[in-house]
Design a protein around this motif. Structure first.
Motif, PDB file in Angstrom:
ATOM      1  N   HIS A  58     -29.502 -15.138  15.580  1.00  0.00           N
ATOM      2  CA  HIS A  58     -28.486 -15.994  16.190  1.00  0.00           C
ATOM      3  C   HIS A  58     -27.832 -16.918  15.169  1.00  0.00           C
ATOM      4  O   HIS A  58     -27.472 -18.041  15.472  1.00  0.00           O
ATOM      5  N   GLN A  59     -27.715 -16.419  13.954  1.00  0.00           N
ATOM      6  CA  GLN A  59     -27.044 -17.154  12.894  1.00  0.00           C
ATOM      7  C   GLN A  59     -26.081 -16.219  12.188  1.00  0.00           C
ATOM      8  O   GLN A  59     -26.359 -15.036  12.029  1.00  0.00           O
ATOM      9  N   GLU A  60     -24.967 -16.767  11.795  1.00  0.00           N
ATOM     10  CA  GLU A  60     -23.988 -16.012  11.013  1.00  0.00           C
ATOM     11  C   GLU A  60     -23.763 -16.753   9.703  1.00  0.00           C
ATOM     12  O   GLU A  60     -23.674 -17.979   9.690  1.00  0.00           O
ATOM     13  N   GLN A  61     -23.682 -15.988   8.608  1.00  0.00           N
ATOM     14  CA  GLN A  61     -23.400 -16.559   7.295  1.00  0.00           C
ATOM     15  C   GLN A  61     -22.210 -15.847   6.687  1.00  0.00           C
ATOM     16  O   GLN A  61     -22.011 -14.661   6.931  1.00  0.00           O
ATOM     17  N   ALA A  62     -21.454 -16.581   5.904  1.00  0.00           N
ATOM     18  CA  ALA A  62     -20.320 -15.978   5.214  1.00  0.00           C
ATOM     19  C   ALA A  62     -20.035 -16.758   3.938  1.00  0.00           C
ATOM     20  O   ALA A  62     -20.379 -17.929   3.817  1.00  0.00           O
ATOM     21  N   THR A  63     -19.397 -16.071   3.006  1.00  0.00           N
ATOM     22  CA  THR A  63     -18.961 -16.666   1.751  1.00  0.00           C
ATOM     23  C   THR A  63     -17.465 -16.429   1.618  1.00  0.00           C
ATOM     24  O   THR A  63     -16.986 -15.335   1.917  1.00  0.00           O
ATOM     25  N   TYR A  64     -16.743 -17.448   1.191  1.00  0.00           N
ATOM     26  CA  TYR A  64     -15.289 -17.362   1.044  1.00  0.00           C
ATOM     27  C   TYR A  64     -14.892 -17.887  -0.329  1.00  0.00           C
ATOM     28  O   TYR A  64     -15.504 -18.829  -0.838  1.00  0.00           O
ATOM     29  N   SER A 122     -15.591 -21.528  -3.606  1.00  0.00           N
ATOM     30  CA  SER A 122     -17.002 -21.151  -3.464  1.00  0.00           C
ATOM     31  C   SER A 122     -17.599 -21.673  -2.161  1.00  0.00           C
ATOM     32  O   SER A 122     -18.628 -22.346  -2.154  1.00  0.00           O
ATOM     33  N   VAL A 123     -16.959 -21.364  -1.060  1.00  0.00           N
ATOM     34  CA  VAL A 123     -17.369 -21.863   0.257  1.00  0.00           C
ATOM     35  C   VAL A 123     -18.496 -20.984   0.813  1.00  0.00           C
ATOM     36  O   VAL A 123     -18.353 -19.766   0.895  1.00  0.00           O
ATOM     37  N   GLN A 124     -19.594 -21.619   1.178  1.00  0.00           N
ATOM     38  CA  GLN A 124     -20.717 -20.971   1.859  1.00  0.00           C
ATOM     39  C   GLN A 124     -20.792 -21.601   3.249  1.00  0.00           C
ATOM     40  O   GLN A 124     -20.695 -22.823   3.377  1.00  0.00           O
ATOM     41  N   TYR A 125     -21.005 -20.771   4.277  1.00  0.00           N
ATOM     42  CA  TYR A 125     -20.986 -21.274   5.642  1.00  0.00           C
ATOM     43  C   TYR A 125     -22.040 -20.553   6.468  1.00  0.00           C
ATOM     44  O   TYR A 125     -22.186 -19.340   6.373  1.00  0.00           O
ATOM     45  N   MET A 126     -22.768 -21.311   7.255  1.00  0.00           N
ATOM     46  CA  MET A 126     -23.721 -20.745   8.206  1.00  0.00           C
ATOM     47  C   MET A 126     -23.546 -21.473   9.525  1.00  0.00           C
ATOM     48  O   MET A 126     -23.354 -22.690   9.545  1.00  0.00           O
ATOM     49  N   ARG A 127     -23.615 -20.704  10.605  1.00  0.00           N
ATOM     50  CA  ARG A 127     -23.526 -21.328  11.921  1.00  0.00           C
ATOM     51  C   ARG A 127     -24.474 -20.639  12.877  1.00  0.00           C
ATOM     52  O   ARG A 127     -24.791 -19.463  12.732  1.00  0.00           O
ATOM     53  N   SER A 128     -24.925 -21.406  13.842  1.00  0.00           N
ATOM     54  CA  SER A 128     -25.727 -20.870  14.923  1.00  0.00           C
ATOM     55  C   SER A 128     -24.767 -20.302  15.960  1.00  0.00           C
ATOM     56  O   SER A 128     -23.773 -20.942  16.302  1.00  0.00           O
TER      57      SER A 128
END
Length: 156
Positions: free
Chosen positions: A34-40, A63-69
């Motif tokens: 139930h987590q999503e991660q992405a790099t932009y 260098s954006v790193q993002y994680m969300r529930s």
């Protein structure tokens, strides 16, 4: 007690012990699903791709790193800021003296532990720490929901 009843009770105990023994692994599996991660590469690419990306993230961030529930409002964000200062609309605070120090509930290898003790400001519902030109931001879903119940509008 009959042999059948003892067999059923014994089987139930084995299942209960097995559930307790694997409980932490099941929890980790559930949380990870139930987590999503992405790099932009940039803030503008991040905002174009993820509708949950905060609007205050500068377009020229890199260098954006993002994680969300996916089951709540918990978020982690790391980005390099060209200017080395908090984005417009963010507020500063004395490091370690936030009015609402909330630890990050999500965990990621790219997000340092203990960063919550070094809060330098807030951006929307995010707590932020700025170290040089490296921004670390996190949002706790429970705090966001409490603010919304108190009548504060949703802010990304």
């Amino acid at each position: 007690m009959s042999k059948v009843a003892l067999g059923i009770a014994g089987t139930g105990m084995v299942v209960a012990v097995a559930a307790v023994a694997v409980g932490p692994r099941v929890s980790e599996w559930y949380d990870g699903r139930h987590q999503e991660q992405a790099t932009y590469a940039t803030g503008s690419a991040a905002k174009a791709s993820a509708h949950t990306m905060p609007g205050w993230l500068p377009d020229n961030a890199s260098s954006v790193q993002y994680m969300r529930s996916t089951t709540g409002d918990d978020r982690l964000l790391r980005a390099t800021l060209a200017e080395g200062r908090l984005p417009a609309g963010c507020t500063t605070t004395t490091p370690g003296r936030s009015a609402h120090p909330v630890p990050a509930t999500l965990k990621a290898g790219w997000f340092p532990e203990g960063v919550a003790s070094k809060i330098t400001g807030s951006c929307g519902h995010y707590n932020v720490t700025l170290t040089g030109n490296q921004l670390y931001a996190w949002q706790d879903g429970a705090a966001v929901q409490a603010a919304q119940r108190a009548g504060q509008p949703a802010k990304h």
